[in-house]
Design a protein around this motif. Structure first.
Motif, PDB file in Angstrom:
ATOM      1  N   ARG A   1      13.736   5.818  -1.060  1.00 33.77           N
ATOM      2  CA  ARG A   1      13.306   6.215   0.284  1.00 33.77           C
ATOM      3  C   ARG A   1      11.944   5.598   0.614  1.00 33.77           C
ATOM      4  N   THR A   2      11.073   5.528  -0.404  1.00 38.81           N
ATOM      5  CA  THR A   2       9.772   4.894  -0.203  1.00 38.81           C
ATOM      6  C   THR A   2       9.948   3.417   0.120  1.00 38.81           C
ATOM      7  N   LYS A   3      10.855   2.751  -0.588  1.00 33.16           N
ATOM      8  CA  LYS A   3      11.129   1.342  -0.329  1.00 33.16           C
ATOM      9  C   LYS A   3      11.607   1.141   1.111  1.00 33.16           C
ATOM     10  N   LYS A   4      12.447   2.032   1.598  1.00 36.09           N
ATOM     11  CA  LYS A   4      12.972   1.900   2.966  1.00 36.09           C
ATOM     12  C   LYS A   4      11.853   1.977   3.998  1.00 36.09           C
ATOM     13  N   VAL A   5      10.946   2.925   3.847  1.00 31.57           N
ATOM     14  CA  VAL A   5       9.874   3.047   4.831  1.00 31.57           C
ATOM     15  C   VAL A   5       8.868   1.904   4.663  1.00 31.57           C
ATOM     16  N   ALA A   6       8.687   1.409   3.433  1.00 29.81           N
ATOM     17  CA  ALA A   6       7.824   0.244   3.234  1.00 29.81           C
ATOM     18  C   ALA A   6       8.400  -0.976   3.931  1.00 29.81           C
TER      19      ALA A   6
ATOM     20  N   ARG B   1       2.395   2.041  14.356  1.00 34.04           N
ATOM     21  CA  ARG B   1       2.173   1.956  12.916  1.00 34.04           C
ATOM     22  C   ARG B   1       1.790   3.325  12.343  1.00 34.04           C
ATOM     23  N   ASP B   2       0.953   4.058  13.045  1.00 28.25           N
ATOM     24  CA  ASP B   2       0.547   5.377  12.575  1.00 28.25           C
ATOM     25  C   ASP B   2       1.734   6.332  12.498  1.00 28.25           C
ATOM     26  N   ASP B   3       2.686   6.183  13.417  1.00 30.74           N
ATOM     27  CA  ASP B   3       3.906   6.997  13.355  1.00 30.74           C
ATOM     28  C   ASP B   3       4.697   6.671  12.081  1.00 30.74           C
ATOM     29  N   LEU B   4       4.746   5.398  11.731  1.00 36.99           N
ATOM     30  CA  LEU B   4       5.422   5.005  10.500  1.00 36.99           C
ATOM     31  C   LEU B   4       4.710   5.577   9.275  1.00 36.99           C
ATOM     32  N   MET B   5       3.388   5.621   9.333  1.00 34.82           N
ATOM     33  CA  MET B   5       2.642   6.174   8.205  1.00 34.82           C
ATOM     34  C   MET B   5       2.920   7.659   8.025  1.00 34.82           C
ATOM     35  N   GLU B   6       3.189   8.371   9.092  1.00 29.67           N
ATOM     36  CA  GLU B   6       3.567   9.781   8.948  1.00 29.67           C
ATOM     37  C   GLU B   6       4.852   9.897   8.133  1.00 29.67           C
ATOM     38  N   ARG B   7       5.771   8.960   8.332  1.00 30.76           N
ATOM     39  CA  ARG B   7       6.999   8.941   7.525  1.00 30.76           C
ATOM     40  C   ARG B   7       6.667   8.657   6.063  1.00 30.76           C
ATOM     41  N   VAL B   8       5.700   7.772   5.828  1.00 30.43           N
ATOM     42  CA  VAL B   8       5.295   7.474   4.452  1.00 30.43           C
ATOM     43  C   VAL B   8       4.844   8.745   3.746  1.00 30.43           C
ATOM     44  N   TYR B   9       3.971   9.499   4.394  1.00 29.56           N
ATOM     45  CA  TYR B   9       3.458  10.720   3.772  1.00 29.56           C
ATOM     46  C   TYR B   9       4.562  11.755   3.584  1.00 29.56           C
TER      47      TYR B   9
ATOM     48  N   LEU C   1       7.747  -0.668   7.582  1.00 23.82           N
ATOM     49  CA  LEU C   1       6.344  -0.958   7.875  1.00 23.82           C
ATOM     50  C   LEU C   1       6.103  -2.467   7.850  1.00 23.82           C
ATOM     51  N   LEU C   2       6.684  -3.153   6.874  1.00 24.20           N
ATOM     52  CA  LEU C   2       6.551  -4.602   6.795  1.00 24.20           C
ATOM     53  C   LEU C   2       7.085  -5.262   8.067  1.00 24.20           C
ATOM     54  N   ALA C   3       8.218  -4.798   8.538  1.00 21.38           N
ATOM     55  CA  ALA C   3       8.798  -5.352   9.771  1.00 21.38           C
ATOM     56  C   ALA C   3       7.875  -5.110  10.959  1.00 21.38           C
ATOM     57  N   HIS C   4       7.232  -3.943  10.995  1.00 19.89           N
ATOM     58  CA  HIS C   4       6.321  -3.651  12.103  1.00 19.89           C
ATOM     59  C   HIS C   4       5.098  -4.567  12.066  1.00 19.89           C
ATOM     60  N   TYR C   5       4.571  -4.813  10.883  1.00 22.34           N
ATOM     61  CA  TYR C   5       3.415  -5.705  10.770  1.00 22.34           C
ATOM     62  C   TYR C   5       3.766  -7.137  11.182  1.00 22.34           C
ATOM     63  N   GLU C   6       5.024  -7.498  11.027  1.00 20.50           N
ATOM     64  CA  GLU C   6       5.436  -8.827  11.456  1.00 20.50           C
ATOM     65  C   GLU C   6       5.451  -8.958  12.980  1.00 20.50           C
ATOM     66  N   GLU C   7       5.288  -7.838  13.675  1.00 22.93           N
ATOM     67  CA  GLU C   7       5.175  -7.834  15.137  1.00 22.93           C
ATOM     68  C   GLU C   7       3.730  -7.596  15.572  1.00 22.93           C
ATOM     69  N   TYR C   8       2.785  -7.988  14.739  1.00 25.16           N
ATOM     70  CA  TYR C   8       1.370  -7.808  15.059  1.00 25.16           C
ATOM     71  C   TYR C   8       1.052  -8.462  16.407  1.00 25.16           C
ATOM     72  N   PRO C   9       0.267  -7.797  17.259  1.00 21.95           N
ATOM     73  CA  PRO C   9       0.053  -8.298  18.627  1.00 21.95           C
ATOM     74  C   PRO C   9      -0.698  -9.624  18.674  1.00 21.95           C
ATOM     75  N   SER C  10      -0.415 -10.402  19.702  1.00 18.65           N
ATOM     76  CA  SER C  10      -1.029 -11.719  19.864  1.00 18.65           C
ATOM     77  C   SER C  10      -2.366 -11.669  20.594  1.00 18.65           C
TER      78      SER C  10
ATOM     79  N   ASP D   1       0.823  -1.207   0.000  1.00 18.60           N
ATOM     80  CA  ASP D   1       0.000   0.000   0.000  1.00 18.60           C
ATOM     81  C   ASP D   1       0.861   1.262   0.000  1.00 18.60           C
ATOM     82  N   VAL D   2       2.074   1.168   0.533  1.00 27.22           N
ATOM     83  CA  VAL D   2       2.976   2.321   0.525  1.00 27.22           C
ATOM     84  C   VAL D   2       3.304   2.718  -0.910  1.00 27.22           C
ATOM     85  N   TYR D   3       3.514   1.739  -1.795  1.00 23.81           N
ATOM     86  CA  TYR D   3       3.799   2.046  -3.196  1.00 23.81           C
ATOM     87  C   TYR D   3       2.563   2.615  -3.896  1.00 23.81           C
TER      88      TYR D   3
END
Length: 471
Positions: A425-430, A454-462, A433-442, A363-365
């Motif tokens: 730079r977009t690839k780096k933040v993507a 995750r929302d903080d990461l999305m601010e970097r995306v924008y 984000l992928l790494a963060h989703y791999e830590e989805y809570p149990s 979705d970042v792309y």
């Protein structure tokens, strides 16, 4: 055992009530795989479908099916084979008329183009053979919840007559911008309510028969529209029967979908004298998967939970697995006698682990593309290696080593080397984000913190893309 009873609600009107274990709204891919999985486990299941028996399964779709060799086995794979009309497709052709270029993109894994209506019939038949009931001609009107907010059923009209569906769990497979989510109050749960029309794509497709076999019958053909965030497709069901269509992101100015498609067809000599067999329109999610798709007694799956690759629009395989995962969570919850949000949470985890994290990164792309001029974007695609584009489209990331970056930048210097840097730079933040989703809570307990990070990461995306916020 499921029961179907009648009662008098007001002294005159009679309301019938179906009572069982699982109520599934919608007979698409997600709904049928959920119903078949639950029914195979011995649960009483009903699928509530608004279309009649003839039209059920008739859905607007690009007809490309990826990964059919690894579909869930709740519906035997052998049932799908008659609907696979072209299994020779092995690559994509991305036409870039602005640069007089055709980019060949390999497609990893098994790929087939299908007759979507025939496929729809086969999966409905598969769910029915597994033991699920099918109630056609049924319009859902309300979601029934108890005093604690738990979803316990649906109110509907079946062939004009009122009927209630009562179950331990309701599975929402009602498609994009699901009506159920408008009717239910899910605000007390983690269920994702950050959903609006601008995160979706409006699409239109026709099934067209041509007089002579097309030379690209072994490829999926893509072509950009004249505006950003839109594309045309030409997917060959056979050498002479083609699924043609186009779509655009709803953040953009509306397109004249029918006329724009006709205009492009007129400019392609292979479509001279072609006839149209079928036409349909639809909306599909081009957004990240729902952060959480569960509430007490309720789970959303497939398009109803954003389970679509936001860069390609592919959603059949994800829908099938979402149906399987939701049904297996429902089976365990019903066996334990606890159908709370927490009891169903494992479904969220399995989706994120299987494909949800990838789709969120992709979705970042998609966001990046909305902030780039269409000519600049096509120029960038024209200099990128096809295998790297394919890797990004299907895995959510790709390796852009120093040598490749220099090579691409050298090719792009006459176009816009700065855009290559923006993509890096977009690839780096993507990737972050992928790494963060791999830590989805149990469990739901860790959800707020995960979502905030995750929302903080999305601010970097924008910030990196320069795009307007999507969520």
């Amino acid at each position: 055992m499921a029961t179907l009873d009648s009662d008098t609600a007001d002294g005159t009107a009679t309301t019938r009530t179906w009572s069982g274990d699982v109520v599934v709204a919608g007979a698409g891919t997600a709904g049928c795989y959920a119903a078949a999985t639950a029914a195979n486990a011995g649960l009483d299941v009903v699928i509530v479908e608004r279309k009649d028996e003839e039209e059920a399964g008739h859905i607007a779709c690009g007809d490309a099916l990826k990964g059919a060799d690894a579909f869930p086995d709740a519906i035997p794979k052998s049932k799908l084979e008659p609907a696979m009309t072209n299994t020779d497709v092995d690559h994509g052709r991305f036409e870039i008329p602005q640069h007089d270029t055709v980019l060949e993109i390999p497609v990893p894994g098994e790929l087939a183009v299908i007759d979507r209506w025939e496929y729809g019939r086969t999966i409905i038949e598969g769910a029915n053979e597994a033991g699920a009931e099918l109630h056609y001609d049924t319009l859902i009107q309300e979601v029934i919840q108890d005093d604690d907010g738990r979803v316990v059923g649906l109110r509907a009209k079946r062939k004009g007559e009122p009927i209630e569906y009562r179950g331990e769990i309701v599975i929402d497979a009602a498609g994009s911008l699901s009506l159920l989510q408008d009717k239910a109050d899910l605000s007390e749960f983690t269920f994702d309510e950050n959903v609006n029309y601008s995160q979706f794509c409006s699409a239109y497709r026709e099934i067209v028969t041509v007089e002579e076999p097309v030379e690209w019958h072994d490829a999926l053909v893509f072509k950009p529209t004249e505006r950003a965030a839109g594309y045309l497709w030409y997917f060959p069901r056979t050498e002479t029967e083609i699924n043609v269509g186009l779509g655009f992101q709803m953040t953009e100015e509306p397109m004249e979908l029918v006329e724009d498609l006709k205009r492009d067809l007129r400019n392609r000599p292979e479509f001279k004298g072609a006839t149209v067999e079928d036409k349909l329109g639809a909306a599909l999610p081009t957004r990240r998967p729902y952060d959480s798709a569960v509430a007490s007694g309720y789970a959303a799956i497939g398009d109803a939970a954003g389970h679509v690759n936001p860069t390609t629009g592919g959603g059949i395989a994800g829908a099938a697995y979402a149906g399987k995962y939701a049904a297996e969570a429902a089976i365990a919850a019903i066996e334990d006698g606890e159908v709370s949000e927490e009891a169903l949470w494992g479904y969220n985890e399995r989706v994120m682990d299987h494909f949800g994290a990838r789709y969120a990164a992709l979705d970042v792309y998609n966001i990046f593309s909305t902030a780039v001029d269409v000519d600049d974007l096509m120029g960038l695609l024209a200099v990128l290696p096809g295998d790297k584009i394919a890797e990004s489209l299907y895995s959510g990331s790709t390796d852009l080593g120093l040598g490749l970056k220099l090579k691409v930048a050298t090719k792009a210097i006459r176009h816009d080397a700065g855009l290559v840097y923006d993509l890096y730079r977009t690839k780096k933040v993507a990737d972050d984000l992928l790494a963060h989703y791999e830590e989805y809570p149990s469990s739901p307990d860790g959800f707020d913190r995960w979502q905030s990070e995750r929302d903080d990461l999305m601010e970097r995306v924008y910030e990196v893309t320069g795009a307007d916020p999507k969520y």
